[in-house]
Enzyme design. Sequence first.
Site, mmCIF file in Angstrom:
data_model
loop_
_atom_site.group_PDB
_atom_site.id
_atom_site.type_symbol
_atom_site.label_atom_id
_atom_site.label_comp_id
_atom_site.label_asym_id
_atom_site.label_seq_id
_atom_site.Cartn_x
_atom_site.Cartn_y
_atom_site.Cartn_z
ATOM 1 N N ASP A 212 0.798 -1.224 0.000
ATOM 2 C CA ASP A 212 0.000 0.000 0.000
ATOM 3 C C ASP A 212 0.832 1.275 0.000
ATOM 4 O OD1 ASP A 212 1.038 -0.079 2.595
ATOM 5 O OD2 ASP A 212 -0.822 -0.862 3.443
ATOM 6 N N GLU B 46 -0.203 -9.145 -1.179
ATOM 7 C CA GLU B 46 -0.807 -8.651 0.062
ATOM 8 C C GLU B 46 -2.003 -7.770 -0.260
ATOM 9 O OE1 GLU B 46 1.149 -7.689 4.262
ATOM 10 O OE2 GLU B 46 1.037 -5.879 3.031
ATOM 11 N N GLU C 87 -2.082 5.003 3.255
ATOM 12 C CA GLU C 87 -2.015 3.621 2.780
ATOM 13 C C GLU C 87 -3.379 3.007 2.473
ATOM 14 O OE1 GLU C 87 1.819 4.456 4.912
ATOM 15 O OE2 GLU C 87 -0.305 4.858 5.319
ATOM 16 N N HIS D 90 5.959 4.933 13.887
ATOM 17 C CA HIS D 90 6.267 5.839 12.777
ATOM 18 C C HIS D 90 5.062 6.302 11.975
ATOM 19 C CE1 HIS D 90 5.821 2.003 10.701
ATOM 20 N NE2 HIS D 90 5.585 2.702 9.612
ATOM 21 N N ARG E 202 2.099 8.106 10.177
ATOM 22 C CA ARG E 202 1.786 9.525 10.002
ATOM 23 C C ARG E 202 0.578 9.952 10.820
ATOM 24 N NH1 ARG E 202 3.295 8.084 4.689
ATOM 25 N NH2 ARG E 202 4.976 9.355 3.805
ATOM 26 N N HIS F 15 12.544 5.531 13.706
ATOM 27 C CA HIS F 15 12.354 5.872 12.302
ATOM 28 C C HIS F 15 13.134 7.147 11.989
ATOM 29 C CE1 HIS F 15 10.138 6.777 8.552
ATOM 30 N NE2 HIS F 15 9.866 5.491 8.544
#
Length: 373
Positions: free
Chosen positions: A98, A120, A134, A215, A217, A247
């Site tokens: 994604d 996936e 994503e 990490h 967003r 990260h």
Amino acid sequence: MGVTRILTVFGTRPEAIKLFPVIHALEADPRFENLTCVSAQHREMLDQVLSLAGIEPQHDLDLMIAGQTLDALTARALVAIGQVLDAEKPHWVVVQGDTTTAMAAGLAAYYRRIPVCHVEAGLRSGDIHHPWPEEVNRRVIGIFAQLHCAPTQASADALLGENVDPGSVHVTGNTVIDALQWVTRRIEEEPGLASGLAELERRFAGKRIIGLTCHRRENFGEGMRDIATAVKRIASRDDVAVIFPMHMNPQVRAVMEAQLKDLDNVALVEPLDYPNFARLLSISTLLLTDSGGVQEEAPALGKPVLVMRQTTERPEGVEAGTARLVGTNAEAILRETERLLDDPDAYADMARAHNPFGDGKAAQRICDLLATA
């Protein structure tokens, strides 16, 4: 029939981890000619996996620019990958997951009427803002992919619920289990590959290790600060130690360093290469994460996972009991962590739960599907 020409496109470390078993299988199969294109959406972290897996891309677009916006990255990736497609003219394009790279590669292939295999496929949180961006990226790919390799039946059911052609949807298992088994064998053969944590293992001897990754967003800002607060309170216990491969994103580092860098039993370390990350999973008592991959990897090693997100596109782990959603509320994270640390029965229930994500044979199943598609 002639040899099928495959172009596999990816750009981040998680994609590389989940696709190198597929690339290995394609390259070992005389039915295919496999070409690899990397966007390098992530640079250093991607290169670590390429080196470990022995993959030399035929096309390296090197698109990483510090601070670039999502729309700028998407536009640059779409044009650059399109040029590769025009030059190579593959029969299939393979993408995973994604990411912006996966979405742009799939879209560029669609524009050229080149069929897309989505590895996936079918993960859905049901919320276009969690995970962001994503959730939308994978939904976009799901519209035009012609081969959907779903890691679980729940993912396949999600696709069928979107009226995807049932003949194009196949449950393959998740290639992350293939990758984890492969790297575990490599570490057994070459222990030095995973020796990067040896000093911390000595420093924290006798303590229970909590592995931390963070990490996402959508957790930037208040969510990240709450996670840091929770970890600081957990670290006040003298029987635990936290190892946190941070990260590279400065919005993660600034918050975490402000609260955690001076704590004796918290180790803020640079991002780990894949063998050392696998080692961290193996030595951890439990994992605190907002990552998707960790929700799949840790249960394969019998490690409970507390997921610091509001939703998950991997509900199979929650349903199986290997993972628990705790969100980013500091009190909830602390409460659920201490429950696992202090209640042996609660810990055993999660540690012994069945891993629903695969058997390590997903890559070969995907190759066989491509050969007959």
